[in-house]
Design a protein around this motif. Sequence first.
Motif, PDB file in Angstrom:
ATOM      1  N   CYS A 125       0.832  -1.219   0.000  1.00 27.64           N
ATOM      2  CA  CYS A 125       0.000   0.000   0.000  1.00 27.64           C
ATOM      3  C   CYS A 125       0.863   1.264   0.000  1.00 27.64           C
ATOM      4  CB  CYS A 125      -0.985   0.065   1.168  1.00 27.64           C
ATOM      5  SG  CYS A 125      -2.012  -1.398   1.371  1.00 27.64           S
ATOM      6  N   GLY A 126       2.179   1.129   0.151  1.00 28.41           N
ATOM      7  CA  GLY A 126       3.069   2.287   0.078  1.00 28.41           C
ATOM      8  C   GLY A 126       2.878   3.296   1.183  1.00 28.41           C
ATOM      9  N   CYS A 127       2.336   2.849   2.315  1.00 27.93           N
ATOM     10  CA  CYS A 127       1.988   3.803   3.369  1.00 27.93           C
ATOM     11  C   CYS A 127       2.920   3.742   4.572  1.00 27.93           C
ATOM     12  CB  CYS A 127       0.551   3.568   3.821  1.00 27.93           C
ATOM     13  SG  CYS A 127       0.235   1.871   4.320  1.00 27.93           S
ATOM     14  N   GLY A 128       3.859   2.811   4.575  1.00 28.81           N
ATOM     15  CA  GLY A 128       4.707   2.687   5.747  1.00 28.81           C
ATOM     16  C   GLY A 128       5.989   1.945   5.422  1.00 28.81           C
ATOM     17  N   VAL A 129       6.833   1.808   6.443  1.00 21.34           N
ATOM     18  CA  VAL A 129       8.128   1.190   6.265  1.00 21.34           C
ATOM     19  C   VAL A 129       8.400   0.230   7.419  1.00 21.34           C
ATOM     20  CG1 VAL A 129       9.353   3.056   7.459  1.00 21.34           C
ATOM     21  CG2 VAL A 129      10.572   1.672   5.779  1.00 21.34           C
ATOM     22  N   ALA A 130       9.115  -0.857   7.124  1.00 25.49           N
ATOM     23  CA  ALA A 130       9.500  -1.831   8.141  1.00 25.49           C
ATOM     24  C   ALA A 130      10.832  -1.428   8.757  1.00 25.49           C
ATOM     25  CB  ALA A 130       9.616  -3.223   7.511  1.00 25.49           C
ATOM     26  N   LEU A 131      10.927  -1.516  10.070  1.00 24.17           N
ATOM     27  CA  LEU A 131      12.159  -1.215  10.793  1.00 24.17           C
ATOM     28  C   LEU A 131      12.599  -2.470  11.544  1.00 24.17           C
ATOM     29  CD1 LEU A 131      11.140   2.188  12.455  1.00 24.17           C
ATOM     30  CD2 LEU A 131      12.265   1.862  10.245  1.00 24.17           C
ATOM     31  N   HIS A 132      13.824  -2.897  11.349  1.00 22.28           N
ATOM     32  CA  HIS A 132      14.345  -4.046  12.089  1.00 22.28           C
ATOM     33  C   HIS A 132      14.742  -3.569  13.480  1.00 22.28           C
ATOM     34  CE1 HIS A 132      17.548  -7.426  12.542  1.00 22.28           C
ATOM     35  NE2 HIS A 132      16.388  -7.801  13.045  1.00 22.28           N
ATOM     36  N   THR A 133      14.037  -4.075  14.501  1.00 23.38           N
ATOM     37  CA  THR A 133      14.271  -3.648  15.889  1.00 23.38           C
ATOM     38  C   THR A 133      14.480  -4.886  16.761  1.00 23.38           C
ATOM     39  OG1 THR A 133      11.855  -3.478  16.140  1.00 23.38           O
ATOM     40  CG2 THR A 133      13.067  -1.441  15.724  1.00 23.38           C
ATOM     41  N   PRO A 134      15.588  -5.595  16.580  1.00 25.06           N
ATOM     42  CA  PRO A 134      15.817  -6.842  17.316  1.00 25.06           C
ATOM     43  C   PRO A 134      16.024  -6.611  18.806  1.00 25.06           C
ATOM     44  CG  PRO A 134      17.802  -6.176  16.166  1.00 25.06           C
ATOM     45  CD  PRO A 134      16.721  -5.242  15.719  1.00 25.06           C
ATOM     46  N   GLY A 135      15.912  -7.699  19.547  1.00 26.45           N
ATOM     47  CA  GLY A 135      16.119  -7.655  20.994  1.00 26.45           C
ATOM     48  C   GLY A 135      15.136  -8.545  21.711  1.00 26.45           C
ATOM     49  N   HIS A 136      13.842  -8.321  21.468  1.00 23.08           N
ATOM     50  CA  HIS A 136      12.831  -9.246  22.000  1.00 23.08           C
ATOM     51  C   HIS A 136      13.013 -10.599  21.331  1.00 23.08           C
ATOM     52  CE1 HIS A 136       9.117 -10.700  23.682  1.00 23.08           C
ATOM     53  NE2 HIS A 136       8.573 -10.865  22.486  1.00 23.08           N
ATOM     54  N   THR A 137      13.205 -10.572  20.018  1.00 23.82           N
ATOM     55  CA  THR A 137      13.644 -11.725  19.236  1.00 23.82           C
ATOM     56  C   THR A 137      14.655 -11.192  18.223  1.00 23.82           C
ATOM     57  OG1 THR A 137      11.990 -11.481  17.486  1.00 23.82           O
ATOM     58  CG2 THR A 137      11.359 -12.827  19.411  1.00 23.82           C
ATOM     59  N   PRO A 138      15.453 -12.073  17.605  1.00 27.13           N
ATOM     60  CA  PRO A 138      16.429 -11.594  16.626  1.00 27.13           C
ATOM     61  C   PRO A 138      15.802 -10.905  15.412  1.00 27.13           C
ATOM     62  CG  PRO A 138      16.997 -13.812  17.357  1.00 27.13           C
ATOM     63  CD  PRO A 138      15.634 -13.512  17.908  1.00 27.13           C
ATOM     64  N   GLU A 176      17.678  -2.587  23.908  1.00 21.81           N
ATOM     65  CA  GLU A 176      17.971  -1.212  24.334  1.00 21.81           C
ATOM     66  C   GLU A 176      18.462  -0.379  23.152  1.00 21.81           C
ATOM     67  OE1 GLU A 176      20.269   0.922  28.010  1.00 21.81           O
ATOM     68  OE2 GLU A 176      21.330  -0.707  27.003  1.00 21.81           O
ATOM     69  N   ARG A 177      19.348  -0.951  22.358  1.00 23.98           N
ATOM     70  CA  ARG A 177      19.868  -0.237  21.192  1.00 23.98           C
ATOM     71  C   ARG A 177      18.753   0.020  20.171  1.00 23.98           C
ATOM     72  NH1 ARG A 177      23.920  -3.172  20.717  1.00 23.98           N
ATOM     73  NH2 ARG A 177      23.138  -4.707  19.219  1.00 23.98           N
ATOM     74  N   SER A 178      17.903  -0.993  19.948  1.00 27.49           N
ATOM     75  CA  SER A 178      16.802  -0.821  18.986  1.00 27.49           C
ATOM     76  C   SER A 178      15.865   0.302  19.396  1.00 27.49           C
ATOM     77  CB  SER A 178      16.012  -2.135  18.864  1.00 27.49           C
ATOM     78  OG  SER A 178      16.765  -3.137  18.228  1.00 27.49           O
ATOM     79  N   ILE A 179      15.527   0.341  20.678  1.00 30.54           N
ATOM     80  CA  ILE A 179      14.594   1.362  21.157  1.00 30.54           C
ATOM     81  C   ILE A 179      15.224   2.749  21.095  1.00 30.54           C
ATOM     82  CG2 ILE A 179      13.357   2.197  23.195  1.00 30.54           C
ATOM     83  CD1 ILE A 179      12.864  -0.789  23.901  1.00 30.54           C
ATOM     84  N   PHE A 211      12.329   1.663  32.061  1.00 31.21           N
ATOM     85  CA  PHE A 211      13.375   0.724  31.641  1.00 31.21           C
ATOM     86  C   PHE A 211      14.386   1.366  30.702  1.00 31.21           C
ATOM     87  CE2 PHE A 211       9.648  -1.712  32.803  1.00 31.21           C
ATOM     88  CZ  PHE A 211      10.191  -2.665  33.656  1.00 31.21           C
ATOM     89  N   ILE A 212      13.881   2.068  29.678  1.00 33.78           N
ATOM     90  CA  ILE A 212      14.778   2.678  28.689  1.00 33.78           C
ATOM     91  C   ILE A 212      14.238   4.070  28.335  1.00 33.78           C
ATOM     92  CG2 ILE A 212      15.735   2.506  26.356  1.00 33.78           C
ATOM     93  CD1 ILE A 212      15.473  -0.527  26.570  1.00 33.78           C
ATOM     94  N   ARG A 213      15.037   5.089  28.637  1.00 32.53           N
ATOM     95  CA  ARG A 213      14.665   6.459  28.292  1.00 32.53           C
ATOM     96  C   ARG A 213      15.587   6.973  27.193  1.00 32.53           C
ATOM     97  NH1 ARG A 213      13.070   9.183  34.181  1.00 32.53           N
ATOM     98  NH2 ARG A 213      11.681   7.474  34.795  1.00 32.53           N
ATOM     99  N   ALA A 214      15.135   8.025  26.534  1.00 37.25           N
ATOM    100  CA  ALA A 214      15.920   8.593  25.426  1.00 37.25           C
ATOM    101  C   ALA A 214      17.220   9.143  25.962  1.00 37.25           C
ATOM    102  CB  ALA A 214      15.110   9.668  24.737  1.00 37.25           C
TER     103      ALA A 214
END
Length: 214
Positions: A125-138, A176-179, A211-214
């Motif tokens: 649909c061209g409306c969004g993008v996937a971001l790889h945010t590992p940590g919870h799972t690879p 933590e790095r992903s977030i 847990f994780i702040r900016a």
Amino acid sequence: MEAAKTALIRETFSVGPLQCNCTIIGDPVTKQAIVVDPGGNPELIMARLEAHGLKVVSIIHTHAHLDHFLASGQMKEQTGATLHLHQGDQFLWDNLEMQCNMFGVPYSPVPAPDQWLKDDEELACGCGVALHTPGHTPGSMSFWFPAAKLLIAGDTLFKRGIGRTDLWGGDYATIERSIKQRLYSLDEEATVVTGHGPDTRLGDEMRENPFIRA
């Protein structure tokens, strides 16, 4: 007025025995839709799509834990929509029946993913993008819809919480790095759809997440 006409259709509701948040994202012009994390109750998901007048073309998964896929096979069979997952979670997808047995949840067979999601890949649909945010799972993914200021974070980020890292392939330093690097770099006005529980606001998590702040 024009903005209201072209705004994405979005509905989130909990499904399945573990109350996973399933989200429908629809294009109001083409009437094509993405379904994120159909974790059960396929009849309910199909009814909501029909109520919005949408046709699902793509079923995408934030990760391959059992509670995020339970209706995927049935929905693919009914709609012909393609299944998408990051390849880092293939080992979890290959062991979905084992996961269900461990948690006492009935297993519904699901075929292999049709396509592996990639970081920064444009979604159907061209409306969004996937971001790889590992940590919870690879292979954990988040889905970012910039025009709507909407982030679907799966089990990576919750309202005043983060995803657990003590399951298969989890890692605290990685989540933590992903977030911090991927999610907290987005628009802080964004609404965050979490994998379970209520929506939150990204800026609130940046400042107040214990847990994780900016």
